[in-house]
Enzyme design. Structure first.
Site, PDB file in Angstrom:
ATOM      1  N   HIS A   8       0.743  -1.124  -0.047  1.00 53.58           N
ATOM      2  CA  HIS A   8      -0.025  -0.078   0.210  1.00 53.58           C
ATOM      3  C   HIS A   8       0.805   1.103  -0.093  1.00 53.58           C
ATOM      4  O   HIS A   8       2.197   1.039   0.363  1.00 53.58           O
ATOM      5  CB  HIS A   8      -0.888  -0.166   1.122  1.00 53.58           C
ATOM      6  CG  HIS A   8      -2.165  -1.111   1.108  1.00 53.58           C
ATOM      7  ND1 HIS A   8      -2.525  -1.854   2.092  1.00 53.58           N
ATOM      8  CD2 HIS A   8      -2.592  -1.409  -0.057  1.00 53.58           C
ATOM      9  CE1 HIS A   8      -3.561  -2.662   1.737  1.00 53.58           C
ATOM     10  NE2 HIS A   8      -3.504  -2.497   0.333  1.00 53.58           N
ATOM     11  N   LYS A  12       5.134   1.678   0.672  1.00 46.00           N
ATOM     12  CA  LYS A  12       6.012   1.458  -0.466  1.00 46.00           C
ATOM     13  C   LYS A  12       7.324   1.692  -0.327  1.00 46.00           C
ATOM     14  O   LYS A  12       8.274   1.042  -0.846  1.00 46.00           O
ATOM     15  CB  LYS A  12       5.395   2.300  -1.837  1.00 46.00           C
ATOM     16  CG  LYS A  12       4.089   1.843  -2.354  1.00 46.00           C
ATOM     17  CD  LYS A  12       3.587   2.500  -3.560  1.00 46.00           C
ATOM     18  CE  LYS A  12       2.532   1.584  -4.274  1.00 46.00           C
ATOM     19  NZ  LYS A  12       1.317   1.428  -3.564  1.00 46.00           N
ATOM     20  N   THR A  34       1.649  -5.816  -8.028  1.00 43.52           N
ATOM     21  CA  THR A  34       0.742  -4.997  -8.551  1.00 43.52           C
ATOM     22  C   THR A  34       1.485  -3.548  -9.195  1.00 43.52           C
ATOM     23  O   THR A  34       2.482  -3.585  -9.052  1.00 43.52           O
ATOM     24  CB  THR A  34      -0.181  -4.115  -7.329  1.00 43.52           C
ATOM     25  OG1 THR A  34       0.613  -4.066  -6.211  1.00 43.52           O
ATOM     26  CG2 THR A  34      -1.368  -5.478  -6.906  1.00 43.52           C
ATOM     27  N   GLY A  35       0.586  -2.808  -9.843  1.00 41.68           N
ATOM     28  CA  GLY A  35       1.118  -2.005 -10.803  1.00 41.68           C
ATOM     29  C   GLY A  35       1.936  -0.935 -10.236  1.00 41.68           C
ATOM     30  O   GLY A  35       3.243  -0.885 -10.816  1.00 41.68           O
ATOM     31  N   THR A  36       1.647  -0.137  -9.235  1.00 44.08           N
ATOM     32  CA  THR A  36       2.648   1.035  -8.719  1.00 44.08           C
ATOM     33  C   THR A  36       3.642   0.317  -7.964  1.00 44.08           C
ATOM     34  O   THR A  36       4.902   0.888  -8.135  1.00 44.08           O
ATOM     35  CB  THR A  36       1.940   1.897  -8.004  1.00 44.08           C
ATOM     36  OG1 THR A  36       0.626   2.154  -8.726  1.00 44.08           O
ATOM     37  CG2 THR A  36       2.571   3.281  -7.854  1.00 44.08           C
ATOM     38  N   THR A  37       3.448  -0.504  -7.332  1.00 42.72           N
ATOM     39  CA  THR A  37       4.440  -1.277  -6.468  1.00 42.72           C
ATOM     40  C   THR A  37       5.580  -1.927  -7.299  1.00 42.72           C
ATOM     41  O   THR A  37       6.839  -1.625  -6.912  1.00 42.72           O
ATOM     42  CB  THR A  37       3.855  -2.369  -5.661  1.00 42.72           C
ATOM     43  OG1 THR A  37       2.794  -1.920  -4.703  1.00 42.72           O
ATOM     44  CG2 THR A  37       5.090  -2.986  -4.662  1.00 42.72           C
ATOM     45  N   SER A  54      -3.039  -1.944 -11.123  1.00 43.41           N
ATOM     46  CA  SER A  54      -2.892  -1.318  -9.777  1.00 43.41           C
ATOM     47  C   SER A  54      -3.686  -1.899  -8.987  1.00 43.41           C
ATOM     48  O   SER A  54      -4.924  -2.507  -9.257  1.00 43.41           O
ATOM     49  CB  SER A  54      -3.217   0.174  -9.932  1.00 43.41           C
ATOM     50  OG  SER A  54      -2.914   0.861  -8.702  1.00 43.41           O
ATOM     51  N   GLY A  55      -3.586  -2.070  -7.573  1.00 40.10           N
ATOM     52  CA  GLY A  55      -4.534  -2.787  -6.492  1.00 40.10           C
ATOM     53  C   GLY A  55      -6.020  -2.551  -6.798  1.00 40.10           C
ATOM     54  O   GLY A  55      -6.982  -3.265  -6.894  1.00 40.10           O
ATOM     55  N   ASP A  60      -4.965  -6.899  -7.074  1.00 45.47           N
ATOM     56  CA  ASP A  60      -4.968  -7.837  -6.013  1.00 45.47           C
ATOM     57  C   ASP A  60      -5.851  -9.171  -6.503  1.00 45.47           C
ATOM     58  O   ASP A  60      -5.475 -10.316  -6.314  1.00 45.47           O
ATOM     59  CB  ASP A  60      -5.617  -7.391  -4.774  1.00 45.47           C
ATOM     60  CG  ASP A  60      -4.972  -6.124  -4.306  1.00 45.47           C
ATOM     61  OD1 ASP A  60      -4.092  -6.384  -3.365  1.00 45.47           O
ATOM     62  OD2 ASP A  60      -5.086  -5.077  -4.839  1.00 45.47           O
ATOM     63  N   HIS A  87     -10.606  -0.601  -2.091  1.00 45.34           N
ATOM     64  CA  HIS A  87     -10.657  -1.901  -2.779  1.00 45.34           C
ATOM     65  C   HIS A  87     -10.735  -3.127  -1.491  1.00 45.34           C
ATOM     66  O   HIS A  87     -10.015  -4.062  -1.819  1.00 45.34           O
ATOM     67  CB  HIS A  87      -9.732  -2.273  -3.673  1.00 45.34           C
ATOM     68  CG  HIS A  87      -8.229  -1.898  -3.488  1.00 45.34           C
ATOM     69  ND1 HIS A  87      -7.903  -0.715  -2.932  1.00 45.34           N
ATOM     70  CD2 HIS A  87      -7.256  -2.671  -3.473  1.00 45.34           C
ATOM     71  CE1 HIS A  87      -6.504  -0.853  -2.804  1.00 45.34           C
ATOM     72  NE2 HIS A  87      -6.118  -2.062  -3.072  1.00 45.34           N
ATOM     73  N   ASP A  90     -11.147  -6.700  -2.180  1.00 48.10           N
ATOM     74  CA  ASP A  90      -9.918  -7.344  -3.055  1.00 48.10           C
ATOM     75  C   ASP A  90      -8.938  -7.905  -2.200  1.00 48.10           C
ATOM     76  O   ASP A  90      -8.290  -8.849  -2.082  1.00 48.10           O
ATOM     77  CB  ASP A  90      -9.682  -6.587  -4.255  1.00 48.10           C
ATOM     78  CG  ASP A  90     -10.879  -6.003  -5.147  1.00 48.10           C
ATOM     79  OD1 ASP A  90     -11.810  -6.384  -4.908  1.00 48.10           O
ATOM     80  OD2 ASP A  90     -10.574  -5.536  -6.169  1.00 48.10           O
ATOM     81  N   ARG A  96      -7.675 -14.250   1.928  1.00 49.14           N
ATOM     82  CA  ARG A  96      -8.457 -15.574   2.018  1.00 49.14           C
ATOM     83  C   ARG A  96      -7.999 -16.749   1.280  1.00 49.14           C
ATOM     84  O   ARG A  96      -7.693 -17.884   1.809  1.00 49.14           O
ATOM     85  CB  ARG A  96      -9.884 -15.171   1.825  1.00 49.14           C
ATOM     86  CG  ARG A  96     -10.792 -16.468   1.802  1.00 49.14           C
ATOM     87  CD  ARG A  96     -12.218 -16.165   1.547  1.00 49.14           C
ATOM     88  NE  ARG A  96     -12.851 -17.479   1.485  1.00 49.14           N
ATOM     89  CZ  ARG A  96     -12.800 -18.030   0.282  1.00 49.14           C
ATOM     90  NH1 ARG A  96     -12.158 -17.677  -0.718  1.00 49.14           N
ATOM     91  NH2 ARG A  96     -13.506 -19.119   0.510  1.00 49.14           N
TER      92      ARG A  96
HETATM   93  O1  LIG Z   1      -3.395  -1.446  -3.840  1.00 51.94           O
HETATM   94  C1  LIG Z   1      -2.596  -2.054  -3.706  1.00 51.94           C
HETATM   95  C2  LIG Z   1      -2.937  -3.594  -2.821  1.00 51.94           C
HETATM   96  O2  LIG Z   1      -4.072  -3.444  -2.352  1.00 51.94           O
HETATM   97  C3  LIG Z   1      -1.456  -1.982  -4.321  1.00 51.94           C
HETATM   98  O3  LIG Z   1      -1.457  -1.511  -5.553  1.00 51.94           O
HETATM   99  P1  LIG Z   1      -0.233  -0.394  -6.098  1.00 51.94           P
HETATM  100  O4  LIG Z   1       0.705  -1.405  -6.180  1.00 51.94           O
HETATM  101  O5  LIG Z   1      -0.904  -0.222  -7.651  1.00 51.94           O
HETATM  102  O6  LIG Z   1      -0.329   0.699  -5.653  1.00 51.94           O
END
Ligand SMILES: O=C(CO)COP(=O)(O)O
Length: 145
Positions: A8, A12, A34-37, A54-55, A60, A87, A90, A96
């Protein structure tokens, strides 16, 4: 091993620091994020990751789908417990699925460090076996209970 890396926003910097510290271990594995990470990690370390959405836009869930297909061996998910996430369903679903399929998941850096040391010394060999046999946790019924 296939490793998912997710963080999150407030975490990061932590996952970038973690990736830098354990670059020598991580570079020998297939990394998914996920995208930004993934963008932050690859920019900081040069690691190559398969980046999903992205999450909040479904990332996710895409990682969850890999877990359900027995294609994920370890999840490193640095969660921010102090900020509401749009989200959240998700995020819960991903945790889970790890429990359904017996996939190790770290939700903070301290646990991630323990797991990465285990990975380094071969504690994840059971995952190779589970992949070869197509089995998961023993919970892999048809869901029609
Ligand atoms: O929101 C996230 C995980 O729940 C992470 O998403 P990003 O890596 O795109 O910020």
């Amino acid at each position: 091993m296939n490793i998912a890396m997710i963080a999150h926003d407030e975490k990061k910097d932590d996952i970038v620091q973690f990736s830098t510290a354990y670059l020598n271990v991580l570079k020998d594995h297939e990394l998914f994020s996920t995208g930004t990470t993934g963008k932050r990690i690859s920019e900081a370390t040069g690691l190559s990751l398969h980046r999903f959405r992205s999450g909040p836009l479904g990332g996710d869930q895409q990682i969850g789908a890999m877990i359900a297909e027995n294609n994920m061996d370890l999840v490193l998910f640095f969660k921010d417990p102090l900020t509401a996430q749009p989200h959240e369903p998700d995020i819960s679903a991903l945790g889970r699925l790890c429990d359904v399929y017996g996939i190790p998941i770290a939700t903070n850096m301290a646990t991630a460090e323990v797991l990465i040391h285990g990975l380094k010394k071969g504690d994840f060999a059971f995952r190779e076996l589970r992949r070869q046999t197509g089995g998961n946790s023993g919970n892999e019924g048809d869901g029609n209970n």
